[in-house]
Structure formats: C-alpha cells, structure tokens
Scaffold this active site. Structure first.
Site, PDB file in Angstrom:
ATOM      1  N   CYS A  78       3.306   1.358  49.497  1.00 55.71           N
ATOM      2  CA  CYS A  78       3.100   2.218  48.337  1.00 55.71           C
ATOM      3  C   CYS A  78       3.428   1.461  47.058  1.00 55.71           C
ATOM      4  CB  CYS A  78       3.975   3.458  48.458  1.00 55.71           C
ATOM      5  SG  CYS A  78       3.700   4.307  50.001  1.00 55.71           S
ATOM      6  N   GLU A 115       8.133 -35.180  54.971  1.00 53.66           N
ATOM      7  CA  GLU A 115       8.626 -33.949  55.607  1.00 53.66           C
ATOM      8  C   GLU A 115       7.787 -32.765  55.174  1.00 53.66           C
ATOM      9  OE1 GLU A 115      12.748 -33.699  54.263  1.00 53.66           O
ATOM     10  OE2 GLU A 115      12.051 -33.426  52.217  1.00 53.66           O
ATOM     11  N   GLY A 135       4.953 -31.375  50.443  1.00 52.40           N
ATOM     12  CA  GLY A 135       4.126 -30.997  49.301  1.00 52.40           C
ATOM     13  C   GLY A 135       2.652 -31.324  49.446  1.00 52.40           C
ATOM     14  N   GLY A 181       5.828 -29.241  55.335  1.00 55.22           N
ATOM     15  CA  GLY A 181       5.923 -27.972  56.039  1.00 55.22           C
ATOM     16  C   GLY A 181       4.541 -27.336  56.097  1.00 55.22           C
ATOM     17  N   ARG A 182       4.047 -26.996  54.932  1.00 47.65           N
ATOM     18  CA  ARG A 182       2.766 -26.286  54.826  1.00 47.65           C
ATOM     19  C   ARG A 182       1.612 -27.019  55.529  1.00 47.65           C
ATOM     20  NH1 ARG A 182       1.439 -22.860  50.460  1.00 47.65           N
ATOM     21  NH2 ARG A 182       3.236 -23.777  49.418  1.00 47.65           N
ATOM     22  N   TYR A 201       4.544 -20.292  55.398  1.00 48.35           N
ATOM     23  CA  TYR A 201       5.006 -19.398  54.320  1.00 48.35           C
ATOM     24  C   TYR A 201       4.346 -18.017  54.428  1.00 48.35           C
ATOM     25  CZ  TYR A 201       6.691 -23.873  52.678  1.00 48.35           C
ATOM     26  OH  TYR A 201       7.324 -25.089  52.607  1.00 48.35           O
TER      27      TYR A 201
HETATM   28  C1  LIG Z   1      10.018 -26.897  51.078  1.00 44.69           C
HETATM   29  C2  LIG Z   1      10.408 -28.285  51.263  1.00 44.69           C
HETATM   30  C3  LIG Z   1       9.591 -29.154  51.992  1.00 44.69           C
HETATM   31  C4  LIG Z   1       8.261 -28.740  52.556  1.00 44.69           C
HETATM   32  O1  LIG Z   1       7.362 -28.508  51.534  1.00 44.69           O
HETATM   33  P1  LIG Z   1       5.810 -28.238  51.826  1.00 44.69           P
HETATM   34  O2  LIG Z   1       5.264 -27.960  50.486  1.00 44.69           O
HETATM   35  O3  LIG Z   1       5.751 -27.082  52.751  1.00 44.69           O
HETATM   36  O4  LIG Z   1       5.272 -29.477  52.444  1.00 44.69           O
HETATM   37  C5  LIG Z   1      10.019 -30.447  52.193  1.00 44.69           C
HETATM   38  N1  LIG Z   1      11.204 -30.875  51.670  1.00 44.69           N
HETATM   39  C6  LIG Z   1      12.007 -30.068  50.957  1.00 44.69           C
HETATM   40  C7  LIG Z   1      13.272 -30.597  50.432  1.00 44.69           C
HETATM   41  C8  LIG Z   1      11.631 -28.759  50.726  1.00 44.69           C
HETATM   42  O5  LIG Z   1      12.425 -27.969  50.001  1.00 44.69           O
END
Ligand SMILES: *Cc1c(COP(=O)(O)O)cnc(C)c1O
Length: 420
Positions: free
Chosen positions: A364, A286, A249, A288-289, A393
């Site tokens: 379209c 953890e 997050g 991602g983004r 994403y």
């Molecule tokens: C999506 C997700 C993440 C990664 O979230 P980001 O906003 O991309 O950092 C980490 N843990 C869980 C459980 C998620 O669902």
C-alpha cells in the site's frame, strides 16, 4: 501529458535455460486440490552461475584472484556453488562470515566494511579470516590491540578513498566524500602507524571506488591508477606489497546499454600487469553483482489490471518488499511476460494489449513499482512477469515483512541435483 518512451533491452537479456522455463511452467499449473496460491518466487539457475564464473576465471591473468562479495547475495546455495570455484569470499559483517563458515571452514575469507565492532573483529579472528581490511586509524589501533592480546599477527590491507573523481559510474564510494576507507590525504599517517603496530602485518591496499560500472576500459584505467598509487606508497615506505584488492563494481545493465565486457577488461589489464608494477603481489577482484545477477530470476503473477487517470497498472503478487533493486536504483527492471493459460473464473479475463503499463506490487505505497510505463504486448490477469538479472541485490536488500505478505518461494535449479 506526453509520456516518455522508454526503450528496454531486447528480451530475453540472458534467456532462461530450458530447465528454468520448465520450472516456471510448472509453477503456473493448477494445484491438484484446493485454491491455488498465485506464483511468486525467486528462481536461481546454479548451473548457469557455475558456467558464468568458469568463463570469468578462464581468462584471468596468473597474478589475479577472483573473490565473491557475499553481500550481493548471501544465499547459502550460491555460496556452496561458488566455494569450489572462487579464490575466496569478501564479507562485510560477522553475519556474512558465519554464513560462509557454515558452508566451509577452510575457504578464504576477507573481512571489510566500515563500522567493524570489537566483537566482530574478535570473532573474525576466531573464525580464521585471511585478512582484514582496515578502514580508519581508530580501527587499526583497535585491531592491533585485539591481535596483541591474542598473541597474533594479523594480515591487513588499508582501504583507501582516492581523490580522483570517477563520474561515469552510477554509485561511487570514493573520489568524493564518503564514509568508506581512509582519505588519501591521511594514508601516510596510517601506514606509519601500521608499520609500528607489532600485531599487524600490512600486506597492501584495498580500493573499491565504483559500483555497477559498465565501461571496461574505464575500469582498467582505474586499476592502473590503483597500481601506480600503491607503487608510490610501497617505494616511499619500503613496503612489501603482497596484495592489491581492486574491489568489485563490474556492471550489469538493466537497460539497453551493454553489460560490462569482462574479456575486454582483462585484455586492457594485461599490458599493465606485464609491466609488473608490484612484483610478487596478487591482484584481487571481489565482484558481487557481476557474479550473482544473471543467475537469478524473480517471477510474480499478475493479480489485477486497472486503468487510473489514463494510465495502466498491473498489480503483481509480490513487489519491492521482495525485490527492492529497481526502486532503490530507480530503474525499470527488465522483464518478460510468460503467458499462463489457466483461467479458473466463470467471467471474462481482464487483459491489456499493446498499452504502456506500470508494474506495481501488492504493497500500500505508490513506491511499490518495479517498472514504469513500459510497453508490453498482451498482458492478462494470471500471466507471469519474469524479471531477469534478479540474482544480486534482490531479496536481501528488501524489507520482507512490511505489510506481512507471505515470502516468495526460493527455488534452485542445478543439473547436478533435482529442484528443492
Ligand atoms: C559491495 C562491495 C563489493 C561488491 O560490489 P559489486 O558492485 O556488487 O561488485 C566489493 N567490495 C566491497 C568493499 C563492497 O563494499
């Protein structure tokens, strides 16, 4: 009608490296023979990804671990690049676990996500996941049964949806009614059930409550809340906490606001950890983004320009079927224009100069828009629009085959290897 003046961040946000610029320049060159296909590609700078993650790791306190949430971008090349650097991967489906295992059969994998099927839990155990994040009482019982039949003891974390509201973030997964995790009011019941489940080992808790949060101090406060809740449960139930997974997050800015300040976050976290609220426990993050966003670019050629009802539109070779992020988050995605000098036609080249323009795709549907009414300098048919921060994403959240246009190219730059 007055149009809203939007301020986009100063370009370039994270300037593409020279290698990326050379690659883009080559894409815009004339084809040696026959008709040239307009440019449309994702470009990944794996060197930049490596450097970014190394910088994140450099300041990480000793008890903390950095995992990568694969759903942000499950591209094999990104997983390969990250595998030697991160402590492990967070997967949210058996498909993601398989992808990780194709790259490495030994790297650590944690398995989370709502709606895990028995078949997924079975295969996850076969594929050697490190831990499973349990999201409900029913899931806990199913996993215990599966593990018991295999004669295994499976390490688990309980994913909890806390009651505290976190209003500042764009998307929240907790602090309100959501489909994720175990409601805080039911946690004690699930802990008790876990304690008398012979095939499960309760290692701790998982809390991923917030998405794309830009405020580092708020995030540190959030982790402090997690720590104190977990300490409370540990004391009440005499639990040996081995791990608190504080989720992802960490935010990436798509407008003029600054990005999440990772260094400030770790700084704010340090005194909380010094108090050692959970002796011997690992604190996992953890993201991602925040790991994947910066290394990816999406580039699309301008196919046409038009004026409609007093507004200007650029139509790109590409769109939300490749890069749905701005449509899904309803933002104007940051970009820069790369002028392209090639003009193969015997008639004048359409161009806009200083107008506000909406960057639309080739689908379209009026929803196929990547940025609305944004100021550009000169924009001509045949120029390239380079969207920054497209590494997370982007491609895999998009509806690739809607309308059946061909897919973009996926190019990878790595100072260790030539472009493939
Ligand atoms: C999506 C997700 C993440 C990664 O979230 P980001 O906003 O991309 O950092 C980490 N843990 C869980 C459980 C998620 O669902």
């Amino acid at each position: 009608m007055t149009s809203v003046v939007k301020i986009l961040p100063r370009a370039p946000w994270n300037p593409p490296s020279e290698a990326v610029r050379r690659c883009l320049a080559a894409l815009g060159e004339p084809a040696p023979e026959g008709a040239r296909e307009p440019v449309c590609a994702f470009v990944y700078d794996l060197t930049a990804l490596r450097e970014h993650v190394r910088a994140m790791l450099a300041g990480l306190p000793q008890s903390c671990r950095l995992y990568y949430a694969v759903k942000a971008n499950p591209d094999r090349r990104l997983i390969e690049t990250l595998a030697p650097l991160v402590a492990g991967f967070e997967a949210a489906s058996i498909g993601e676990i398989r992808r990780i295992r194709e790259v490495s059969d030994s790297v650590r994998v944690i398995f989370g996500g709502p709606g895990k099927k028995d078949t997924e839990l079975e295969e996850a155990l076969t594929l050697g996941v490190e831990r499973i994040h349990v999201e409900s009482l029913h899931e806990l019982r199913r996993l215990n049964l599966i593990a018991e039949r295999r004669g295994r003891v499976v390490p688990i974390l309980l994913r909890v949806n806390l009651h505290d509201a976190l209003p500042e973030a764009t998307v929240t997964m907790a602090g309100r009614a959501t489909q994720f995790g175990i409601d805080e009011a039911q946690v004690e019941e699930v802990i008790e059930e876990a304690q008398c489940s012979p095939a499960l080992q309760l290692d701790g808790f998982h809390m991923h409550s917030i998405s794309n949060n830009l405020d580092a101090r708020l995030h540190a406060r959030l982790v402090a809340t997690y720590l104190s809740r977990v300490r409370g449960w540990a004391e009440r139930f005499d639990l040996k906490i081995r791990c608190l997974d504080a989720g992802g997050g960490f935010g990436v800015s798509y407008d003029e606001r600054p990005d999440f300040d990772w260094a400030a976050f770790l700084e704010a976290l340090r005194p909380q950890l010094a108090a050692d609220p959970l002796p011997g426990a690992e604190l996992l993050f953890e993201p991602g983004r925040y790991i994947a966003a910066f290394c990816g670019y999406y580039v699309a050629e301008v196919i046409d320009l038009k004026q409609s009802h007093g507004r200007y539109f650029a139509i790109l070779r590409g769109g939300t079927h490749h890069f749905r992020l701005p449509a899904s988050w309803q933002h104007d995605h940051p970009f820069e224009v790369l002028p392209c000098h090639l003009w193969p036609y015997p008639f004048p080249r359409p161009e806009l100069n200083g107008q506000r323009v909406t960057l639309a795709g080739e689908l379209c549907t009026p929803k196929d828009v990547l940025a609305r009414e944004v100021a550009v300098g000169r924009l001509r048919v045949g120029d390239l629009v380079l969207f920054h921060r497209a590494g997370a994403y982007g491609w895999t959240i998009s509806h690739h085959d809607f309308l059946g246009h061909s897919h973009p190219r996926h190019l990878y730059l790595d100072d260790k290897e030539p472009v493939s």
